[in-house]
Design a protein around this motif. Sequence first.
Motif, PDB file in Angstrom:
ATOM      1  N   HIS A 190       3.381   7.824  11.273  1.00  0.00           N
ATOM      2  CA  HIS A 190       3.075   8.029   9.862  1.00  0.00           C
ATOM      3  C   HIS A 190       3.130   9.521   9.588  1.00  0.00           C
ATOM      4  O   HIS A 190       2.446  10.294  10.260  1.00  0.00           O
ATOM      5  CB  HIS A 190       1.691   7.485   9.500  1.00  0.00           C
ATOM      6  CG  HIS A 190       1.602   5.990   9.636  1.00  0.00           C
ATOM      7  ND1 HIS A 190       2.321   5.134   8.839  1.00  0.00           N
ATOM      8  CD2 HIS A 190       0.899   5.218  10.498  1.00  0.00           C
ATOM      9  CE1 HIS A 190       2.052   3.883   9.193  1.00  0.00           C
ATOM     10  NE2 HIS A 190       1.205   3.906  10.195  1.00  0.00           N
ATOM     11  N   CYS A 227       0.813   5.401   0.536  1.00  0.00           N
ATOM     12  CA  CYS A 227       0.038   6.536   1.047  1.00  0.00           C
ATOM     13  C   CYS A 227       0.785   7.826   0.712  1.00  0.00           C
ATOM     14  O   CYS A 227       2.008   7.900   0.838  1.00  0.00           O
ATOM     15  CB  CYS A 227      -0.172   6.430   2.552  1.00  0.00           C
ATOM     16  SG  CYS A 227      -1.286   5.094   3.020  1.00  0.00           S
ATOM     17  N   THR A 261       0.840  -1.192   0.000  1.00  0.00           N
ATOM     18  CA  THR A 261       0.000   0.000   0.000  1.00  0.00           C
ATOM     19  C   THR A 261       0.877   1.246   0.000  1.00  0.00           C
ATOM     20  O   THR A 261       1.857   1.313   0.745  1.00  0.00           O
ATOM     21  CB  THR A 261      -0.929   0.027   1.231  1.00  0.00           C
ATOM     22  OG1 THR A 261      -1.776  -1.117   1.183  1.00  0.00           O
ATOM     23  CG2 THR A 261      -1.789   1.281   1.243  1.00  0.00           C
ATOM     24  N   CYS A 292      -4.474   6.789  -0.011  1.00  0.00           N
ATOM     25  CA  CYS A 292      -3.785   5.493  -0.047  1.00  0.00           C
ATOM     26  C   CYS A 292      -4.324   4.656  -1.197  1.00  0.00           C
ATOM     27  O   CYS A 292      -5.511   4.730  -1.528  1.00  0.00           O
ATOM     28  CB  CYS A 292      -3.981   4.737   1.269  1.00  0.00           C
ATOM     29  SG  CYS A 292      -3.318   5.606   2.720  1.00  0.00           S
ATOM     30  N   TYR A 336       5.481  10.585   1.115  1.00  0.00           N
ATOM     31  CA  TYR A 336       4.907   9.285   0.773  1.00  0.00           C
ATOM     32  C   TYR A 336       5.437   8.218   1.719  1.00  0.00           C
ATOM     33  O   TYR A 336       6.516   8.361   2.315  1.00  0.00           O
ATOM     34  CB  TYR A 336       5.240   8.904  -0.681  1.00  0.00           C
ATOM     35  CG  TYR A 336       6.678   8.503  -0.896  1.00  0.00           C
ATOM     36  CD1 TYR A 336       7.074   7.175  -0.775  1.00  0.00           C
ATOM     37  CD2 TYR A 336       7.657   9.446  -1.198  1.00  0.00           C
ATOM     38  CE1 TYR A 336       8.399   6.798  -0.954  1.00  0.00           C
ATOM     39  CE2 TYR A 336       8.983   9.075  -1.380  1.00  0.00           C
ATOM     40  CZ  TYR A 336       9.344   7.751  -1.256  1.00  0.00           C
ATOM     41  OH  TYR A 336      10.663   7.389  -1.412  1.00  0.00           O
ATOM     42  N   ALA A 396      -5.353   2.925   5.293  1.00  0.00           N
ATOM     43  CA  ALA A 396      -4.103   2.233   5.593  1.00  0.00           C
ATOM     44  C   ALA A 396      -3.471   2.716   6.891  1.00  0.00           C
ATOM     45  O   ALA A 396      -2.602   2.058   7.428  1.00  0.00           O
ATOM     46  CB  ALA A 396      -3.124   2.417   4.446  1.00  0.00           C
TER      47      ALA A 396
END
Length: 264
Positions: free
Chosen positions: A229, A54, A52, A89, A119, A136
Motif C-alpha cells: 500500500h 484511501c 474503500t 480512508c 490514492y 483499511a
Amino acid sequence: VFPGSGLSWEPRSRAVEQVHLRCTEGSLEWMYPARALRVLLEPNLASGQHTTVCIKPASDFQGANIYVERAGQLHLVVSEAQGAHHVSCFSAHPPQGVALFLQASPQRDISRRTASFQYELLSNQSAPGPDFQKMALVEAMCRPCNNMELLMAICSSDFVVKGSIRNVSHDSENHMSQVDVSIQKVYRQKNRIFQQEEGSGEWRGPIRTLLQCKVKKGAGDFLFTGNEHFGEAWLGCAPRFKDFMLVYQAARDRGANPCEFELN
C-alpha cells in the motif's frame, strides 16, 4: 499519475477544473494550487469489489484542503492545517465512482506550493473483519492465518519472501510497527521493496504492521506474505517456514493446493 498546475488557468475564470482518474491506484500532483479542483475517481467499479478509498498526502502537502463529496455535501478528508499527514480512508459507493474536491488555500504570494497525494481503491474482499472500514490498511490481521488463508496468501499476495527477523521497532504515534527482515529467498514481489545491499549482497526490507498486533522478534525462518500500500509492504500471513511447508505439502498431496509453490 496526473500532474497539473493552477498557473495554467485563466485568472478571471471561476470555473472548477475537472480531472478524471480511471485507475484503481495512482497519484495527483497539483502545483501552485488556485481556486478549486474536482477529481473524479472513475475506475471500473461495476463489479462492486472496490468499496474503500484511501488517500495518503505527500509529506510536503500544502496549499489546499481535500474534501469528499457525498449527496451534495463536502466532508473534510485532508486538512492543510493539521500538519500530520496520515492515510485517510472512507467508503465508496460503486458504481458511481468517487468525487474529491480540492479547495486551494488563500495565499498572498506566489511561492511554490504543491498539493499532492496518492490514492488506492481497496477491495472489500480483503477485509478481515468489521474493523476494515476503520482501518483499511489492516492487512495484518493480528491472528494466525488458518491453513486455507495461508495457501491463498502464497497465490494472491503482492509479496512472498522467506527470511528471518532482524529487528522490530514500534511507532506509537502512528500506531504502526516495522519488522526489518533479512531475506533468504524472494518468491515474488510487486515492486522493489526488498533489495540487495551493496557490499554485503544481503537481501533486506521493511514490513509494516499495526501496533496492536504486538509483533515481537522471534528466532528462525518465516514465510512473510502481504500486500503493498502506497509503496510499503504490509504484513499478511507470516507462519514459521517449517510449519508452512507441512501445510503446503499436505495440501499438494491431496491436490488441494490452489496454486503451485516453488519448494526448493
